[in-house]
Motif scaffolding. Sequence first.
Motif, PDB file in Angstrom:
ATOM      1  N   LEU A  37       0.835  -1.206   0.000  1.00 47.76           N
ATOM      2  CA  LEU A  37       0.000   0.000   0.000  1.00 47.76           C
ATOM      3  C   LEU A  37       0.870   1.256   0.000  1.00 47.76           C
ATOM      4  CD1 LEU A  37      -2.833  -0.961   2.478  1.00 47.76           C
ATOM      5  CD2 LEU A  37      -3.025  -0.488   0.052  1.00 47.76           C
ATOM      6  N   GLY A  38       1.957   1.201   0.772  1.00 53.50           N
ATOM      7  CA  GLY A  38       2.859   2.354   0.806  1.00 53.50           C
ATOM      8  C   GLY A  38       3.419   2.649  -0.570  1.00 53.50           C
ATOM      9  N   GLY A  39       3.817   1.591  -1.267  1.00 51.56           N
ATOM     10  CA  GLY A  39       4.370   1.772  -2.601  1.00 51.56           C
ATOM     11  C   GLY A  39       3.354   2.353  -3.560  1.00 51.56           C
ATOM     12  N   ALA A  42       3.753   7.534   2.025  1.00 53.47           N
ATOM     13  CA  ALA A  42       4.386   6.250   1.717  1.00 53.47           C
ATOM     14  C   ALA A  42       4.833   5.553   2.991  1.00 53.47           C
ATOM     15  CB  ALA A  42       5.580   6.481   0.804  1.00 53.47           C
ATOM     16  N   GLU A  43       5.052   6.332   4.050  1.00 51.14           N
ATOM     17  CA  GLU A  43       5.472   5.706   5.296  1.00 51.14           C
ATOM     18  C   GLU A  43       4.303   5.616   6.263  1.00 51.14           C
ATOM     19  OE1 GLU A  43       9.128   7.520   6.624  1.00 51.14           O
ATOM     20  OE2 GLU A  43       9.643   7.827   4.534  1.00 51.14           O
ATOM     21  N   GLY A  44       3.687   6.733   6.523  1.00 51.16           N
ATOM     22  CA  GLY A  44       2.475   6.799   7.340  1.00 51.16           C
ATOM     23  C   GLY A  44       2.392   5.750   8.431  1.00 51.16           C
ATOM     24  N   GLU A  45       3.258   5.851   9.437  1.00 50.68           N
ATOM     25  CA  GLU A  45       3.353   4.752  10.392  1.00 50.68           C
ATOM     26  C   GLU A  45       2.057   4.514  11.163  1.00 50.68           C
ATOM     27  OE1 GLU A  45       5.521   7.315  10.471  1.00 50.68           O
ATOM     28  OE2 GLU A  45       4.824   8.509  12.167  1.00 50.68           O
ATOM     29  N   ALA A  46       1.169   5.512  11.196  1.00 48.09           N
ATOM     30  CA  ALA A  46      -0.064   5.288  11.941  1.00 48.09           C
ATOM     31  C   ALA A  46      -0.961   4.287  11.224  1.00 48.09           C
ATOM     32  CB  ALA A  46      -0.809   6.608  12.120  1.00 48.09           C
TER      33      ALA A  46
END
Lengths: 180, 388
Positions: B168-170, B257-261
């Motif tokens: 999803l990040g990609g 792309a990272e969105g750690e939440a």
Amino acid sequence: MAIVPLERKPLTLAERSYLPGIVGGLKTTLKHLFQPNVTMEYPEQRPALPPGYRGAPTLVKDPHGREKCVSCQLCEFVCPPKAIRITPGEIPADAPTAHVEKAPKEFEIDMLRCIYCGLCQEVCPEEAIWLQNQFSLTGYTREEMVHNKQRLYELGGTLPDPHLKWDKKLAAEVAGGASH
Amino acid sequence: MVDFYFNLHPIVQGLLKGLAVILVIFPIGGICSMAERKVSAWIQGRPGPNRAIPFWFAWVPVIGPLLQRLGIFHVMADGGKMLFKEDALPGHVNKFYFVLAPILAMVPALTTVTTVPFGAYVDGAGKVIPLALANVDIGLLAVFAVSSLGVYSIILAGWASNSKYPFLGGVRASAQLISYELSLTLSVVPVFLWINAPGTPGTLSLARAVEFQSGDWQGLTMASWGGVWFIFLMPVAALIFMVSLFAETNRHPFDMAEGEADLVGGFHTEYGAFKWGLFFVAEYAHMLIGSGVFTLLFLGGWNPLPWVPIATLASWLHIAHLPIVVGLLSIAIFLAKVIALIFFFMWVRWTIPRFRYDQIMKLGWQKLLPLAIANLLFYAVAIAVIQK
Ligand code: SF4
Ligand code: SF4
């Protein structure tokens, strides 16, 4: 009660562009950038503990150096995570405190289990177990984290005792002719 | 010594330049990550990393503790950790592409750095010569073309990881980068429309853009235009460029792309150790390049102030005959601007929350793109009138 319909104003162009909001936020964070730190640099600076702080449970002696615990085992029963293990023992008849009759032979608190709830202190009829100020306990092995009787007294030290009830009892017994 | 260098075989020269880039970019990546941690700490009222110090350095009075407080040694500790810790390769990934992705992230990052001029010196004839590892005439085009390849590494990392969050990040990264590339490119077109006046040789060189912002104060005449930085001439273009830059470098508030939440770690969830470090360095290198390009295009490059070009400053300071000193001075000025911009990147990151993904798409396609086109049309007409 009157109902006041609030008019929901549509956002202005400036608000919708989000830029004034960002600038406002940047101003706030810039202010914080130059404000002093709010954190404490722990090992060098220690927090001031408030009275009634519940640190590690410890055993205490009374001002005459007598160990106060009489190994009634109430704390062992009440301890929710079963962290306490007591081996009761008898006080030898020739000891000066023989009239107290019982004292723990071994007393272990597993600090890996203890949840610092303070129930042991609350339940103790002898005020012998106290949660004091030690909050930083570390060790390399599990065994180290099980406090034995000696360690518990080391940590606990002596606390003032306003009652000295066993001394009173002894005095009463002597005065009353020790009739039991 | 300079002659010795120029007498070397071109391939050896190229290798030396490449080595220089690697030796500069990696420590800069490390220092940037430390700066980020420090800035975030200060903004949040914490001291930040301030413990690591080699024991023999602790004996140096004043400087030792000061560097320790600034976390300088954490940079080395982090770098060492990154290099030496176990680099686990998850069993479910597509190994070839999984390993390829971080390498691919580094390639465009390191390549574009070479095309960004970072300083200038005045030669004997009073001409300002830009300093760059590769001063190519297509300048900006090269930067855009190569740096946009960086998205492939993210897509590849997301896909090769063979698990859903990286994937999803990609996907997010690819859509986002493609959306904002349009506005990014459109926002700089007015600058080059302005530079490439009729009758002058066409160029896309970044150094040329700086030259255009190097005019002296000529009184209240049209000739004074030359000294104004483009950020004052084209504030909207600069704004669009800045916002797109945030999106292109995957920086907060666009780090979808990272969105750690919501995505654990996004495209680099499955990565660790050195491979993860490469992604990090690439991100900071992109930031560095983006800030550099912004400085060159809109902030007057190595000119200290509007209407005070480096050549004028050099003659004020009576150092115009010392090309090396002028060169170092120009590099210092340029770096100061770039560092200020990087600080701005970090400052923004620790200020505002992340956008939602649909907001990002909306902002990119429905707001920035029309704005960029309108901006371009406006300046096209204005420049046609002025330069007719
Ligand atoms: S500490 Fe108190 S409650 Fe526990 S065994 Fe001793 S006297 Fe009883
Ligand atoms: S503090 Fe609570 S958990 Fe700890 S020993 Fe006492 S009763 Fe048990």
